[in-house]
Design a protein around this motif. Structure first.
Motif, PDB file in Angstrom:
ATOM      1  N   THR A 128     -19.808  -9.680 -16.404  1.00  0.00           N
ATOM      2  CA  THR A 128     -21.116  -9.159 -16.014  1.00  0.00           C
ATOM      3  C   THR A 128     -22.197 -10.209 -16.210  1.00  0.00           C
ATOM      4  N   GLY A 129     -22.086 -10.979 -17.287  1.00  0.00           N
ATOM      5  CA  GLY A 129     -23.039 -12.055 -17.508  1.00  0.00           C
ATOM      6  C   GLY A 129     -22.996 -13.104 -16.412  1.00  0.00           C
ATOM      7  N   SER A 130     -21.817 -13.392 -15.899  1.00  0.00           N
ATOM      8  CA  SER A 130     -21.688 -14.348 -14.795  1.00  0.00           C
ATOM      9  C   SER A 130     -22.407 -13.853 -13.554  1.00  0.00           C
ATOM     10  N   VAL A 131     -22.296 -12.546 -13.273  1.00  0.00           N
ATOM     11  CA  VAL A 131     -22.996 -11.964 -12.119  1.00  0.00           C
ATOM     12  C   VAL A 131     -24.501 -12.130 -12.287  1.00  0.00           C
ATOM     13  N   ALA A 132     -25.031 -11.792 -13.466  1.00  0.00           N
ATOM     14  CA  ALA A 132     -26.469 -11.897 -13.703  1.00  0.00           C
ATOM     15  C   ALA A 132     -26.940 -13.350 -13.627  1.00  0.00           C
ATOM     16  N   LEU A 133     -26.156 -14.257 -14.183  1.00  0.00           N
ATOM     17  CA  LEU A 133     -26.543 -15.668 -14.182  1.00  0.00           C
ATOM     18  C   LEU A 133     -26.521 -16.245 -12.773  1.00  0.00           C
ATOM     19  N   LEU A 134     -25.511 -15.897 -11.986  1.00  0.00           N
ATOM     20  CA  LEU A 134     -25.465 -16.391 -10.612  1.00  0.00           C
ATOM     21  C   LEU A 134     -26.654 -15.869  -9.816  1.00  0.00           C
ATOM     22  N   PRO A 171     -12.431 -15.272 -17.537  1.00  0.00           N
ATOM     23  CA  PRO A 171     -13.838 -14.853 -17.494  1.00  0.00           C
ATOM     24  C   PRO A 171     -14.745 -15.702 -18.367  1.00  0.00           C
ATOM     25  N   VAL A 172     -14.260 -16.092 -19.545  1.00  0.00           N
ATOM     26  CA  VAL A 172     -15.046 -16.969 -20.420  1.00  0.00           C
ATOM     27  C   VAL A 172     -15.212 -18.337 -19.768  1.00  0.00           C
ATOM     28  N   LEU A 173     -14.157 -18.845 -19.160  1.00  0.00           N
ATOM     29  CA  LEU A 173     -14.217 -20.133 -18.458  1.00  0.00           C
ATOM     30  C   LEU A 173     -15.297 -20.121 -17.385  1.00  0.00           C
ATOM     31  N   VAL A 174     -15.316 -19.081 -16.545  1.00  0.00           N
ATOM     32  CA  VAL A 174     -16.279 -19.003 -15.441  1.00  0.00           C
ATOM     33  C   VAL A 174     -17.706 -18.948 -15.972  1.00  0.00           C
ATOM     34  N   LEU A 175     -17.949 -18.149 -17.003  1.00  0.00           N
ATOM     35  CA  LEU A 175     -19.306 -18.051 -17.552  1.00  0.00           C
ATOM     36  C   LEU A 175     -19.778 -19.394 -18.096  1.00  0.00           C
ATOM     37  N   LEU A 176     -18.916 -20.093 -18.805  1.00  0.00           N
ATOM     38  CA  LEU A 176     -19.299 -21.398 -19.354  1.00  0.00           C
ATOM     39  C   LEU A 176     -19.574 -22.412 -18.243  1.00  0.00           C
ATOM     40  N   MET A 177     -18.780 -22.377 -17.191  1.00  0.00           N
ATOM     41  CA  MET A 177     -19.022 -23.291 -16.072  1.00  0.00           C
ATOM     42  C   MET A 177     -20.355 -22.972 -15.392  1.00  0.00           C
ATOM     43  N   LEU A 178     -20.698 -21.694 -15.277  1.00  0.00           N
ATOM     44  CA  LEU A 178     -21.987 -21.316 -14.688  1.00  0.00           C
ATOM     45  C   LEU A 178     -23.149 -21.738 -15.591  1.00  0.00           C
ATOM     46  N   SER A 199     -25.633 -29.151 -20.325  1.00  0.00           N
ATOM     47  CA  SER A 199     -24.624 -28.955 -19.275  1.00  0.00           C
ATOM     48  C   SER A 199     -23.288 -29.525 -19.715  1.00  0.00           C
ATOM     49  N   GLY A 200     -23.308 -30.734 -20.291  1.00  0.00           N
ATOM     50  CA  GLY A 200     -22.076 -31.334 -20.790  1.00  0.00           C
ATOM     51  C   GLY A 200     -21.446 -30.523 -21.898  1.00  0.00           C
ATOM     52  N   VAL A 201     -22.281 -29.970 -22.785  1.00  0.00           N
ATOM     53  CA  VAL A 201     -21.760 -29.148 -23.882  1.00  0.00           C
ATOM     54  C   VAL A 201     -21.080 -27.892 -23.328  1.00  0.00           C
ATOM     55  N   ALA A 202     -21.709 -27.249 -22.337  1.00  0.00           N
ATOM     56  CA  ALA A 202     -21.128 -26.036 -21.755  1.00  0.00           C
ATOM     57  C   ALA A 202     -19.772 -26.316 -21.120  1.00  0.00           C
ATOM     58  N   ILE A 203     -19.666 -27.414 -20.379  1.00  0.00           N
ATOM     59  CA  ILE A 203     -18.385 -27.749 -19.762  1.00  0.00           C
ATOM     60  C   ILE A 203     -17.377 -28.161 -20.834  1.00  0.00           C
ATOM     61  N   GLY A 204     -17.857 -28.764 -21.914  1.00  0.00           N
ATOM     62  CA  GLY A 204     -16.957 -29.090 -23.019  1.00  0.00           C
ATOM     63  C   GLY A 204     -16.347 -27.846 -23.648  1.00  0.00           C
ATOM     64  N   MET A 384     -13.180 -20.076  -8.383  1.00  0.00           N
ATOM     65  CA  MET A 384     -13.768 -20.473  -7.103  1.00  0.00           C
ATOM     66  C   MET A 384     -14.799 -19.460  -6.613  1.00  0.00           C
ATOM     67  N   ALA A 385     -14.753 -18.232  -7.135  1.00  0.00           N
ATOM     68  CA  ALA A 385     -15.586 -17.151  -6.622  1.00  0.00           C
ATOM     69  C   ALA A 385     -17.087 -17.425  -6.702  1.00  0.00           C
ATOM     70  N   PRO A 386     -17.637 -18.016  -7.784  1.00  0.00           N
ATOM     71  CA  PRO A 386     -19.081 -18.276  -7.790  1.00  0.00           C
ATOM     72  C   PRO A 386     -19.543 -19.191  -6.658  1.00  0.00           C
ATOM     73  N   GLY A 387     -18.741 -20.186  -6.301  1.00  0.00           N
ATOM     74  CA  GLY A 387     -19.116 -21.061  -5.195  1.00  0.00           C
ATOM     75  C   GLY A 387     -19.172 -20.317  -3.878  1.00  0.00           C
ATOM     76  N   ILE A 388     -18.165 -19.480  -3.609  1.00  0.00           N
ATOM     77  CA  ILE A 388     -18.155 -18.689  -2.379  1.00  0.00           C
ATOM     78  C   ILE A 388     -19.338 -17.731  -2.364  1.00  0.00           C
ATOM     79  N   ALA A 389     -19.582 -17.058  -3.496  1.00  0.00           N
ATOM     80  CA  ALA A 389     -20.661 -16.082  -3.559  1.00  0.00           C
ATOM     81  C   ALA A 389     -22.026 -16.748  -3.359  1.00  0.00           C
ATOM     82  N   ALA A 390     -22.248 -17.878  -4.014  1.00  0.00           N
ATOM     83  CA  ALA A 390     -23.535 -18.565  -3.886  1.00  0.00           C
ATOM     84  C   ALA A 390     -23.773 -19.042  -2.463  1.00  0.00           C
ATOM     85  N   LEU A 391     -22.743 -19.593  -1.824  1.00  0.00           N
ATOM     86  CA  LEU A 391     -22.902 -20.060  -0.441  1.00  0.00           C
ATOM     87  C   LEU A 391     -23.113 -18.898   0.516  1.00  0.00           C
TER      88      LEU A 391
END
Length: 680
Positions: A128-134, A171-178, A199-204, A384-391
């Motif tokens: 849900t956090g990923s949806v709000a952040l996107l 789900p944790v991976l996707v949120l951190l990448m966002l 940004s680097g810390v989040a991807i780390g 891959m879903a955030p990229g498709i959704a954003a585009l």
């Protein structure tokens, strides 16, 4: 004579300014920003409620990933197991992933108690956090409508619904990448260093969730910042270097700490060939994923694909198509069209930078997942879903505005073409499952009719210069393009017992590389995805709603029954009861061949169990010398000797020694007792 009145005295700042009452900030949470249309915030809240409902519906019926569930249970019993991500609370062997997602679930379980909803709650929150952040990211650059569409698309991506109802780390991976993307875009807009460091810390941290998969987006991150960030080239390069250092430190700290600890003082690193995290990074969770069994680099590369053959068509095949591909045609067309529209913008144009980021996110994931020859599961593509959704949101709104406002003939066809191609593809996907029930037949009709009406309405609206007709046709297009994903998402939300390999929709196979008709969450050849804990132990039952009380004779941690586990071992409830009664002070209840067998027994008994061969049985975690030492010290009494094929049986040397020196427990096939005198 007319005298002009003197101008009013300027307001004395600080004396007469009235601070807005605190309630105004709370009000903005529900009403949105002052410039937003009235429908914006109610629409966002409706989407977030929908996402939460889809991700939590009938949560008690889920079983989760037994592999990770067992590791979380073990982490609640031992801080050492918690830190290392050990499968068992005795810390004999780790899971084959870094432990950040296990830490998140483990803290939830330690605070709220162990059970299905306690483990799944962080995943629901992450989804849900990923949806709000996107929504926030897309809205900032492209407006409310674009953010709303992007959030709705991400919410209704079928495989995302399925995985957010599970205990896999994605789900944790996707949120951190966002979060990394949000910080990067801020660094691009401002030219400042600190956001790039974050940004680097989040991807780390994403790396410490699922290793190399977190790095798929890095080429896009680097190129977007280098090209579009404010400041001179030298400043951009310096900031990028500092951000890279932050990325390296936040990625490597756990790996370095673990590898510096003597092997005798920590668990064996599951999935590695030399008992190091580094080997796991570059091998099984690195090059082994890309090159499969043909890779000569790193550990245990295997070419098991549970999403169909590798190739550019993989995302559209009978297994993957219904999970992720619904809006890929629209996203691709929208990306190209939107970049053309921003073609003459300045280098630092924020919209083009965002388009490049989301386009890179989409393309890099598409190519990686399509062409990877190593272990591959359908739920991986949720990244891959955030990229498709954003585009879809950003590019779609830009195409709509160009279609509506630009007189050039070419823009009169791009949006209708994108809608038509995607609507046709949706009908093709739905025809694949047309015999699976009334829901999908009705969905196919709705998608086809709405798609045709949308294209016709768009063309008529433009030709007749009726903006209301154009707007109505655009809303109809949204219905046409999201009806199919919505039906699959409802299927994912109402599926019980999704297990360790969740997928959405009917007739998509079991996610294990087969065609239609497979059971969701079943296990593949040998019952395993050695990379991700796929391959549910057979014979599991129950709801996963137990509480930590098994060690005093209460229910098991998960409420599951190990009535016959993977890897060929027959370890039923009666045997587990016997083992608990005769554990005689040993640290481990029993030693078995593989992780899937061990995890099932851990969840049934609540006791530490040794997995001698890791996930696939090929790890060199247990040696004969180590086994003798454990027996001599009284830390282990019982071993199950398995002759299962596919490399998942007990090591032949160990099996021979156990049969020669141990005492067979006649009531249970393959079970042997060993005491200190037997190992002397």
């Amino acid at each position: 004579m007319t005298t002009l009145a003197p101008p009013p005295a300027p307001a004395q700042e600080g004396r007469h300014r009235v601070a807005p009452p605190p309630v105004s900030r709370i009000g903005r949470l529900f009403a949105g920003a002052p410039g937003d249309p009235r429908w914006a915030r109610p629409a966002l809240w409706a989407i977030l409620v929908l996402a939460t409902a889809l991700y939590t519906w009938n949560l008690s019926s889920l079983t989760g990933n037994t592999f990770y569930d067992a590791a979380v249970w073990s982490g609640t019993r031992s801080w050492k197991a918690f830190f290392f991500g050990a499968l068992d609370s005795g810390s004999f062997i780790t899971v084959d992933k870094p432990p950040f997602a296990l830490w998140v679930m483990g803290l939830s379980a330690r605070i709220l108690g162990y059970g299905t909803w306690q483990l799944t709650l962080p995943m629901v929150a992450a989804g849900t956090g990923s949806v709000a952040l996107l929504y926030r990211l897309v809205k900032r650059d492209f407006g409310v409508a674009a953010g709303t569409v992007a959030a709705l698309v991400l919410t209704l991506t079928p495989i995302t619904v399925a995985i957010n109802r599970d205990t896999n780390p994605d789900p944790v991976l996707v949120l951190l990448m966002l979060l990394g993307a949000a910080a990067l875009l801020k660094a691009v807009r401002t030219g400042r260093l600190l956001p790039l460091v974050w940004s680097g810390v989040a991807i780390g941290f994403a790396f410490n969730t699922k290793m190399m998969q977190a790095y798929v987006v890095l080429p896009a991150f680097f190129l977007v910042h280098l090209w579009a960030a404010k400041g001179s080239l030298g400043r951009r390069l310096r900031n990028l270097a500092a951000g890279t250092v932050a990325l390296a430190l936040s990625s490597a700290w756990w790996m370095v700490v673990v590898d510096l600890i003597p092997a005798s003082s920590r668990p064996y690193i599951g999935g590695s060939t030399d008992n190091t995290v580094w080997d796991l990074v570059i091998g099984y969770n690195g090059f082994g994923r890309i090159f499969g069994a043909s890779s000569s680099v790193g550990s245990q590369g295997n070419g098991a694909s549970f999403g169909g053959d590798s190739g550019l068509y993989r995302m559209f095949n009978s297994i993957m198509g219904g999970q992720i591909s619904w809006l890929i045609p629209f996203a691709a067309i929208a990306l190209i069209g939107a970049l053309v529209l921003r073609g003459r913008a300045p280098r630092t144009d924020a919209r083009r930078a965002a388009l490049l980021l989301w386009g890179g996110w989409f393309v890099l994931h598409f190519l990686t997942f399509s062409l990877a020859e190593g272990t591959f599961h359908p739920y991986y593509v949720t990244a891959m879903a955030p990229g498709i959704a954003a585009l879809t949101g950003a590019g779609g709104v830009m195409l709509y505005r160009a279609f509506r406002d630009r007189p050039a003939a070419k823009w009169g066809w791009v949006l209708p073409l994108a809608v038509a191609v995607s609507a046709v593809w949706a009908v093709v996907l739905l025809q694949r499952v047309s015999g699976s029930g009334t829901l999908y037949t009705v969905t196919e009709v709705v998608a086809g009719v709405a798609g045709a009406a949308a294209v016709l309405g768009l063309l008529l609206g433009r030709f007749m210069k009726r903006r209301r007709l154009t707007a109505l046709a655009s809303l109809t297009a949204v219905v046409a393009l999201l009806t199919g994903p919505a039906a699959y998402s409802v299927s994912a939300a109402t599926t019980t017992g999704n297990g360790t390999n969740p997928t959405a929709g009917p007739g998509t196979g079991d996610g294990m590389g087969g065609g239609p008709g497979g059971g969701r969450g079943g296990s593949g050849p040998g019952g395993a995805d050695s990379a991700s804990g796929q391959g549910r132990s057979t014979g599991e039952t129950g709801t996963g709603s137990g509480t930590p009380g098994a060690e005093s004779g209460g229910r098991s941690p998960s409420g599951r029954t190990a009535a016959g586990t993977g890897g060929g071992d027959q370890v039923g409830s009666a045997m587990i009861t016997y083992l608990k009664k005769h554990q005689d002070g040993a640290t481990w209840l029993v030693a078995v061949a593989t992780d899937q067998t061990a995890s099932s027994i851990i969840l049934e008994s609540g006791r530490p169990v040794i997995s001698m061969g890791g996930w696939s049985g090929s790890d060199a975690a247990m040696t004969l010398a180590k086994l003798k030492s454990l027996v001599q010290s009284g830390k282990l009494h019982y071993i199950v000797v398995s002759s299962s094929g596919g490399g998942q049986g007990t090591d032949s040397g160990i099996a021979t020694w156990v049969r020669k020196h141990g005492t067979a427990v006649s009531a249970y096939s393959g079970l042997y007792r060993l005491d200190a005198s037997d190992a002397s």
